[in-house]
Scaffold this motif. Structure first.
Motif: not given
Length: 551
Positions: A177-192, A224-226, A231-234
């Motif tokens: 995937a490609t980000t549209t907006n920036a991510l900072t520390a603690g932000n997450k990507i979630t894929i279900s 990690a997997t929730l 799936f989640q990437a922090t």
């Protein structure tokens, strides 16, 4: 005496109001797929009275009729609002009770609409709704709809094994995937996922790339997997991801199995800063678990079977020769191929082994010793199979004497201009062992796994295997073993019946055949008919007598 309680005049207002919208994403200029409006009447509605639902932003493309399904008190209803559902404007929905129809007080209504949608507005637009009716005149306002947002782009899913057979083990999955907006520390990507994908909720070690470069820090300890579907990437402390950054996550642990056959699996991507879901991302559709090999074919009879991997099994025995074989598995137990054939004479004091060279996709031909076969490994041995006294790997130009097995044996390349569709395995020529004796004339050929092609063509080389074809059989009633039983030439034993995966197309009756009998029969995979023709043509210039028979 004042303030004595009397009563309160009830305010007629629709209750239990809600809006549910389905879309691939909520990006600007995208469209809903469906919108469901739910509400419960406080006062009854009579014929010609209406329910009005207005939005804070344009929802409809035009003032026209709308196609909607209706439920009334939980049951499908096609009459109460028949021909009475329209968009009054781009922001007002109206459902009018038909002639001779009515809606009682306290009745739950749901209108699920499927067309005439306008595009989502600008990013950040919050869309809310107001419900009222001709009898419930106090507006129920501020009902949550959706927020037009930004979404992750270029979302995709790839996986291994490449063919998703039902019940097969998933060995690798890659999310991109490609980000549209920036991510900072603690932000997450979630894929279900729409179906179970993971074994359990757990931390993962996945390979990450960031803008095409391997990255071990941005999401360090944050993968990690929730649960079995999420799936989640922090983003780690002190790390960030810029806008418009391409990310991939390749995971090979904690993966489950492909779900039931014919299940369509899709994925949804979102992030903290790109909250609008990128939905319905294609994953796969699971297939019935059935690889192309091994099969036993005799005329119109085709039986698929499976054997214990790497276990030497007697395939066919004639009065002067026995063929044993072993199979290996590809991406899982759902696909098998022959990788080794061992031929022994009746006295079982010597043997010839023909093996496919393993991992041809990794084989460096420049390091191949001069005179070696390209795709085969051939070994002569003296003594029993269990305890050979001596073995010798033979080169491609070695002549195997007839008295070794009592058979004429030659091993040669398949010609590139023959009728077979596949004359090579990648850059290596296919090679065939031609064995002709008193009772059988056999070809054992290296073959690519042609189930795999295009960007997965390396797997055609990785899973290269052996096919076995019988050019001639003299008196098939003298044959015993697994293959003659699968062909229907001998009564089937319980042990043979136990290895069959599918019912045969047609089963010939067991009968007595004369000498030089000719009918197609083989064990292996596809394209053997064309290979059979090539073998016959090539044999016209060889010393071997050829009759049309294959396995």
């Amino acid at each position: 005496a004042t303030g004595v309680t009397g009563w309160t005049v009830a305010t007629p207002q629709m209750t239990s109001t809600s809006v549910s919208m389905v879309s691939v994403n909520t990006l600007p200029a995208s469209f809903p797929l469906s919108i469901a409006f739910s509400a419960t009447t406080t006062r009854a509605l009579a014929a010609t009275e209406s329910v009005l639902i207005s939005s804070t932003s344009a929802v409809w493309a035009a003032a026209t009729t709308i196609t909607c399904s209706v439920t009334k008190a939980g049951s499908t209803d096609a009459t109460t609002f028949a021909s009475g559902i329209t968009a009054m404007t781009t922001s007002i929905f109206k459902a009018t009770v038909a002639a001779s129809q009515s809606v009682g007080a306290g009745v739950a209504l749901v209108f699920t609409c499927y067309d005439n949608f306008g595009a989502f507005g600008s990013s950040g637009t919050v869309v809310t709704f107001t419900f009222e009716s001709d009898t419930d005149t106090v507006q129920a306002s501020g009902v949550t709809g959706w927020t037009v947002g930004t979404s992750l782009t270029s979302a995709s899913v790839s996986f291994l094994p490449a063919i998703p057979y039902a019940g097969g083990q998933i060995t690798s999955i890659t999310f991109a995937a490609t980000t549209t907006n920036a991510l900072t520390a603690g932000n997450k990507i979630t894929i279900s996922s729409s179906e179970d994908l993971w074994q359990t909720a757990a931390s993962l070690s996945c390979a990450v790339t960031k803008s095409g470069v391997g990255d071990a820090t941005t999401f360090a300890s944050g993968l990690a997997t929730l649960g079995v579907k999420s799936f989640q990437a922090t983003v780690a402390a002190g790390q960030s991801v810029l806008a418009s950054t391409a990310l991939t996550f390749t995971c090979t642990t904690n993966l489950g199995t492909f779900s039931a056959a014919n299940t369509v699996v899709t994925f949804t991507f979102s992030s903290t800063t790109d909250p609008a879901p990128a939905s319905y991302i294609t994953g796969w559709t699971t297939l019935v678990a059935a690889g192309n090999d091994p099969i036993a074919r005799y005329g119109d009879v085709v039986r698929e079977f499976e054997l214990p991997p790497r276990v030497l099994t007697e395939l066919v025995t004639s009065p002067d020769l026995t063929l044993h074989g072993t199979v290996f598995e590809g991406g899982g137990s759902y696909e098998q191929w022959f990788d080794r054939v061992v031929l022994t004479p009746a006295q079982e004091d010597r043997w010839l082994e023909i093996k496919i060279r393993e991992n041809l996709d990794e084989f460096n031909s420049s390091k191949r010793p001069r005179g070696e076969f390209h795709t085969l490994e051939v070994t002569m041995a003296w003594g029993s199979l269990a305890k050979p006294l001596a073995t010798s790997r033979i080169p491609s130009d070695f002549f195997i004497p007839k008295d070794f097995l009592g058979q004429e044996i030659a091993i040669r390349r398949l010609r590139r201009y023959n009728p077979a569709r596949f004359t090579s395995i990648g850059r290596f020529p296919r090679e065939c062992a031609d064995i002709a004796g008193r009772w059988m004339h056999i070809y054992i050929c290296s073959t690519p796994a042609n189930e795999y092609w295009s960007h997965q063509r390396h797997l055609a080389m990785k899973y290269a295997h052996l096919d076995i074809m019988f050019m001639e059989i003299v008196n098939v009633n003298k044959l015993t073993g697994l293959l003659p039983e699968l062909w229907g030439l001998q009564p089937m034993s319980a042990s043979t019946r136990a290895v069959i995966k599918e019912t045969p197309v047609a089963a010939p009756e067991i009968e007595t055949f004369g000498e030089n009998f000719s009918k197609a029969a083989w064990a292996g995979g596809i394209d053997m008919e064309n290979l059979q023709k090539e073998c016959q043509e090539q044999n016209t210039s060889d010393s071997f007598q050829s009759t049309e028979i294959s396995v």
